[in-house]
Design an enzyme around this catalytic site. Structure first.
Site, PDB file in Angstrom:
ATOM      1  N   ARG A  14     -51.577 -71.466  36.363  1.00 50.38           N
ATOM      2  CA  ARG A  14     -50.436 -70.561  36.522  1.00 50.38           C
ATOM      3  C   ARG A  14     -50.727 -69.175  35.930  1.00 50.38           C
ATOM      4  NH1 ARG A  14     -45.949 -73.985  33.789  1.00 50.38           N
ATOM      5  NH2 ARG A  14     -44.695 -72.101  34.136  1.00 50.38           N
ATOM      6  N   ARG A  25     -52.180 -84.258  32.373  1.00 52.39           N
ATOM      7  CA  ARG A  25     -50.739 -84.047  32.331  1.00 52.39           C
ATOM      8  C   ARG A  25     -50.354 -82.882  33.218  1.00 52.39           C
ATOM      9  NH1 ARG A  25     -48.812 -82.645  26.491  1.00 52.39           N
ATOM     10  NH2 ARG A  25     -46.965 -82.053  27.661  1.00 52.39           N
ATOM     11  N   TYR A  40     -56.388 -77.871  42.247  1.00 53.03           N
ATOM     12  CA  TYR A  40     -54.982 -77.463  42.297  1.00 53.03           C
ATOM     13  C   TYR A  40     -54.771 -76.484  43.448  1.00 53.03           C
ATOM     14  CZ  TYR A  40     -53.832 -79.374  37.655  1.00 53.03           C
ATOM     15  OH  TYR A  40     -53.596 -80.206  36.590  1.00 53.03           O
ATOM     16  N   ASP A  75     -47.073 -80.177  33.956  1.00 52.22           N
ATOM     17  CA  ASP A  75     -45.904 -79.665  33.264  1.00 52.22           C
ATOM     18  C   ASP A  75     -44.630 -79.882  34.080  1.00 52.22           C
ATOM     19  OD1 ASP A  75     -47.411 -78.812  31.098  1.00 52.22           O
ATOM     20  OD2 ASP A  75     -47.739 -76.809  31.937  1.00 52.22           O
TER      21      ASP A  75
END
Length: 251
Positions: free
Chosen positions: A197, A50, A112, A52
């Site tokens: 993050r 998933r 990422y 965000d």
């Protein structure tokens, strides 16, 4: 029944993340709707993971099951699917896989990238995070080395998440300079919610405030989210690659 893997990409700006939600529009919802129109059956997709609200994906795989003769022409299917999908979601590849293949659990590696820029640029709105000061890249890369290996990364996880373990194996973590500013690249076997993050925020604390590179090791050992840096905004984050042992990475 035939199981397919579908490779997609999307701009997450307009969506409340990947996963279907009751009172918000998600990428998965829009994809399911388009698939159902083409295949004329209720379709349940399962994603590699998933993302965000506001997070983008340059590559995400989903799987779904249909009768074996439901998609006789893959190219025509992809053309029709892209015609139905919103402009900010694209379907790239359709692959038939074994019925036991799983888009989430079979992924062996995910990557990422987090983008930062320094000068005001209207073309980077919702695509990169603008900050004022240049951090110490060398110091941040020294600190990033403490992320490598198999460790408990609970200190970077969003609280109250239902996961069986906080153990992840980070294979690569590095800051690089690009034409717009800086990009942080990270690859691991799995990621916790909000992990990237929070890592970026912690590294920027080190790079902007001149903290010792070993600070991040102390944060990891604490297993305390309060010890880590603030989570950076979602719009600078991109899921860039998902790896499976049975899928070629070539497009």
């Amino acid at each position: 029944m035939q199981r397919f893997f579908l490779e997609i990409a999307y701009d997450g700006t307009a969506y409340h993340g990947w996963q279907v939600q009751d009172n918000a529009v998600s990428v998965q919802q829009r994809l399911n709707e388009a698939l159902q129109k083409i295949l004329r059956n209720a379709i349940e997709t399962v994603g590699a993971g998933r993302t965000d609200t506001g997070v983008h994906a340059k590559q995400l795989y989903v799987h779904f099951d249909v009768p074996q003769d439901a998609i006789p022409d893959r190219n025509r299917f992809l053309h029709a699917l892209n015609a139905l999908l919103p402009y900010d979601i694209a379907a790239h590849r359709l692959l038939d896989v074994d019925t036991t293949a799983h888009a989430r659990f079979d992924a062996t590696e995910r990557s990422y990238a987090y983008h930062i820029h320094f000068n005001k640029d209207p073309f980077l709105i919702h695509k990169s995070w603008q900050i004022r000061d240049m951090p110490d890249i060398t110091l941040m890369n020294t600190a990033a080395k403490y992320l490598l290996g198999k460790q408990d990364f609970g200190c970077f996880s969003k609280s109250n998440t239902q996961v069986f373990t906080n153990i992840c194996t980070v294979k690569h973590a590095e800051w690089k300079i690009d034409q717009n500013g800086l990009v942080f690249h990270i690859t691991a076997d799995r990621f916790l919610r909000n992990m990237v993050r929070a890592i970026v925020g912690t590294l920027l604390d080190i790079g902007l405030k001149g903290k010792p590179a070993t600070t991040i090791r102390e944060v990891i050992q604490s297993k305390d989210r309060a010890k880590a840096g603030t989570s950076v905004p979602a719009h600078g984050l991109y899921l860039t690659k998902v790896v499976y042992p049975y899928i070629s990475t070539a497009s």
